[in-house]
Write a protein that holds these residues in place. Structure first.
Motif, PDB file in Angstrom:
ATOM      1  N   UNK A   1       0.846  -1.112  -0.088  1.00 11.74           N
ATOM      2  CA  UNK A   1       0.033  -0.178  -0.032  1.00 11.74           C
ATOM      3  C   UNK A   1       0.943   1.264  -0.028  1.00 11.74           C
ATOM      4  N   UNK A   2       0.303   2.306  -0.487  1.00 12.21           N
ATOM      5  CA  UNK A   2       0.933   3.619  -0.544  1.00 12.21           C
ATOM      6  C   UNK A   2      -0.158   4.773  -0.473  1.00 12.21           C
ATOM      7  N   UNK A   3       0.035   5.645   0.356  1.00 13.76           N
ATOM      8  CA  UNK A   3      -0.773   6.731   0.679  1.00 13.76           C
ATOM      9  C   UNK A   3      -0.822   7.530  -0.839  1.00 13.76           C
ATOM     10  N   UNK A   4      -2.014   7.845  -1.222  1.00 16.15           N
ATOM     11  CA  UNK A   4      -2.105   8.606  -2.554  1.00 16.15           C
ATOM     12  C   UNK A   4      -3.472   9.358  -2.653  1.00 16.15           C
ATOM     13  N   UNK A   5      -3.345  10.546  -2.517  1.00 20.25           N
ATOM     14  CA  UNK A   5      -4.669  11.532  -2.274  1.00 20.25           C
ATOM     15  C   UNK A   5      -4.581  12.271  -3.588  1.00 20.25           C
ATOM     16  N   UNK A   6      -3.631  12.124  -4.210  1.00 22.83           N
ATOM     17  CA  UNK A   6      -3.749  12.972  -5.684  1.00 22.83           C
ATOM     18  C   UNK A   6      -4.390  12.372  -6.793  1.00 22.83           C
ATOM     19  N   UNK A   7      -5.057  12.815  -7.674  1.00 21.26           N
ATOM     20  CA  UNK A   7      -5.860  12.126  -8.801  1.00 21.26           C
ATOM     21  C   UNK A   7      -4.773  11.470  -9.561  1.00 21.26           C
ATOM     22  N   UNK A   8      -4.867  10.163  -9.918  1.00 24.88           N
ATOM     23  CA  UNK A   8      -3.935   9.688 -10.906  1.00 24.88           C
ATOM     24  C   UNK A   8      -4.654   8.800 -11.725  1.00 24.88           C
ATOM     25  N   UNK A   9      -3.918   8.603 -13.090  1.00 22.93           N
ATOM     26  CA  UNK A   9      -4.621   7.883 -14.012  1.00 22.93           C
ATOM     27  C   UNK A   9      -4.240   6.606 -14.422  1.00 22.93           C
ATOM     28  N   UNK A  10      -2.894   6.283 -13.429  1.00 22.14           N
ATOM     29  CA  UNK A  10      -2.324   4.931 -13.822  1.00 22.14           C
ATOM     30  C   UNK A  10      -2.025   4.297 -12.489  1.00 22.14           C
ATOM     31  N   UNK A  11      -2.343   3.119 -12.397  1.00 21.82           N
ATOM     32  CA  UNK A  11      -1.762   2.421 -11.029  1.00 21.82           C
ATOM     33  C   UNK A  11      -0.348   2.415 -10.999  1.00 21.82           C
ATOM     34  N   UNK A  12       0.147   2.064  -9.687  1.00 22.81           N
ATOM     35  CA  UNK A  12       1.309   1.898  -9.204  1.00 22.81           C
ATOM     36  C   UNK A  12       1.758   0.528  -9.561  1.00 22.81           C
ATOM     37  N   UNK A  13       2.797   0.389 -10.551  1.00 21.76           N
ATOM     38  CA  UNK A  13       3.110  -1.053 -10.526  1.00 21.76           C
ATOM     39  C   UNK A  13       4.678  -1.350 -10.211  1.00 21.76           C
ATOM     40  N   UNK A  14       5.425  -0.600  -9.704  1.00 19.84           N
ATOM     41  CA  UNK A  14       6.840  -0.993  -9.312  1.00 19.84           C
ATOM     42  C   UNK A  14       6.731  -1.089  -7.734  1.00 19.84           C
ATOM     43  N   UNK A  15       7.496  -1.884  -7.317  1.00 21.07           N
ATOM     44  CA  UNK A  15       7.609  -2.194  -5.743  1.00 21.07           C
ATOM     45  C   UNK A  15       7.956  -1.044  -5.137  1.00 21.07           C
ATOM     46  N   UNK A  16       8.877  -0.492  -5.818  1.00 21.52           N
ATOM     47  CA  UNK A  16       9.421   0.748  -5.034  1.00 21.52           C
ATOM     48  C   UNK A  16       8.325   2.028  -4.751  1.00 21.52           C
ATOM     49  N   UNK A  17       7.245   1.634  -5.591  1.00 16.71           N
ATOM     50  CA  UNK A  17       6.179   2.855  -5.024  1.00 16.71           C
ATOM     51  C   UNK A  17       5.488   2.649  -3.985  1.00 16.71           C
ATOM     52  N   UNK A  18       5.653   1.338  -3.071  1.00 18.61           N
ATOM     53  CA  UNK A  18       4.767   1.141  -2.271  1.00 18.61           C
ATOM     54  C   UNK A  18       5.799   1.172  -0.962  1.00 18.61           C
ATOM     55  N   UNK A  19       4.870   2.024   0.275  1.00 11.37           N
ATOM     56  CA  UNK A  19       5.678   2.037   1.446  1.00 11.37           C
ATOM     57  C   UNK A  19       5.374   0.853   2.472  1.00 11.37           C
ATOM     58  N   UNK A  20       4.307   0.280   2.317  1.00 12.76           N
ATOM     59  CA  UNK A  20       3.694  -0.718   3.392  1.00 12.76           C
ATOM     60  C   UNK A  20       3.545  -1.871   2.774  1.00 12.76           C
ATOM     61  N   UNK A  21       4.028  -2.960   3.350  1.00 11.44           N
ATOM     62  CA  UNK A  21       3.893  -4.215   2.961  1.00 11.44           C
ATOM     63  C   UNK A  21       3.363  -5.409   3.999  1.00 11.44           C
ATOM     64  N   UNK A  22       2.730  -6.183   3.533  1.00 15.35           N
ATOM     65  CA  UNK A  22       2.051  -7.260   4.248  1.00 15.35           C
ATOM     66  C   UNK A  22       2.985  -8.433   4.274  1.00 15.35           C
ATOM     67  N   UNK A  23       2.774  -9.394   5.078  1.00 15.84           N
ATOM     68  CA  UNK A  23       3.564 -10.671   5.617  1.00 15.84           C
ATOM     69  C   UNK A  23       3.437 -11.765   4.248  1.00 15.84           C
ATOM     70  N   UNK A  24       2.614 -11.697   3.574  1.00 12.18           N
ATOM     71  CA  UNK A  24       2.402 -12.635   2.389  1.00 12.18           C
ATOM     72  C   UNK A  24       1.604 -13.711   2.667  1.00 12.18           C
ATOM     73  N   UNK A  25       1.141 -14.236   1.743  1.00 16.70           N
ATOM     74  CA  UNK A  25       0.266 -15.536   1.909  1.00 16.70           C
ATOM     75  C   UNK A  25       0.509 -16.464   0.797  1.00 16.70           C
ATOM     76  N   UNK A  26       0.609 -17.606   0.940  1.00 12.68           N
ATOM     77  CA  UNK A  26       1.252 -18.808   0.299  1.00 12.68           C
ATOM     78  C   UNK A  26       0.192 -19.248  -0.589  1.00 12.68           C
ATOM     79  N   UNK A  27       0.492 -19.319  -2.001  1.00 15.94           N
ATOM     80  CA  UNK A  27      -0.412 -19.844  -2.827  1.00 15.94           C
ATOM     81  C   UNK A  27       0.263 -21.154  -3.626  1.00 15.94           C
ATOM     82  N   UNK A  28      -0.027 -22.102  -3.570  1.00 16.19           N
ATOM     83  CA  UNK A  28       0.463 -23.589  -4.092  1.00 16.19           C
ATOM     84  C   UNK A  28      -0.548 -23.983  -5.241  1.00 16.19           C
ATOM     85  N   UNK A  29      -0.078 -24.217  -6.380  1.00 17.68           N
ATOM     86  CA  UNK A  29      -0.826 -24.723  -7.501  1.00 17.68           C
ATOM     87  C   UNK A  29      -0.185 -26.000  -7.763  1.00 17.68           C
ATOM     88  N   UNK A  30      -0.840 -27.230  -7.819  1.00 14.44           N
ATOM     89  CA  UNK A  30      -0.235 -28.464  -7.981  1.00 14.44           C
ATOM     90  C   UNK A  30      -0.792 -28.826  -9.464  1.00 14.44           C
TER      91      UNK A  30
END
Length: 125
Positions: free
Chosen positions: A95-124
């Motif tokens: 997540x990143x705090x974003x109050x300015x109107x934007x026309x494109x979503x943020x796609x770089x990891x460096x764009x974000x300030x807060x990260x979760x712990x992750x959840x494992x997805x396994x596809x057999x």
């Protein structure tokens, strides 16, 4: 302190669907989903702006994954359909705090300030 919390990961078979959730307290946060496998860099999966005005997807999930959000519930979802073994990874919500109107979503990891712990997805296969 903003702390995204992911849930919904698990073990599924190829062709199955899975829905991930990310809860983020507060308002005005743009959100992205990323994934990572051992030995590889974290890669972008999908992103959405606060007002859902813009969404973006990695090419390898277009047509299969859908990102959405319910701001009343402080939750962002990642619906994953037609999963395959290459989708096996730890999925992270960011997540990143974003109050300015934007026309494109943020796609770089460096764009974000807060990260979760992750959840494992396994596809057999």
């Amino acid at each position: 302190q903003v702390q995204p919390v992911e849930s919904g990961g698990g073990l599924v078979q190829a062709g199955d669907s899975l829905s991930l959730s990310c809860v983020i307290s507060g308002r005005n946060y743009a959100v992205g989903w990323f994934r990572q496998t051992p030995g590889r860099e974290r890669e972008f999966v999908a992103a959405i702006t606060w007002g859902s005005s813009a969404r973006d997807y990695a090419d390898f999930v277009k047509g299969r994954f859908t990102i959405s959000r319910d701001n009343a519930e402080n939750t962002v979802y990642l619906q994953m359909n037609n999963l395959n073994s290459e989708d096996t990874a730890i999925y992270y919500c960011a997540a990143r705090y974003s109050i300015l109107p934007v026309t494109t979503a943020y796609t770089e990891a460096s764009d974000y300030d807060y990260w979760g712990q992750g959840t494992q997805v396994t596809v057999s296969s």
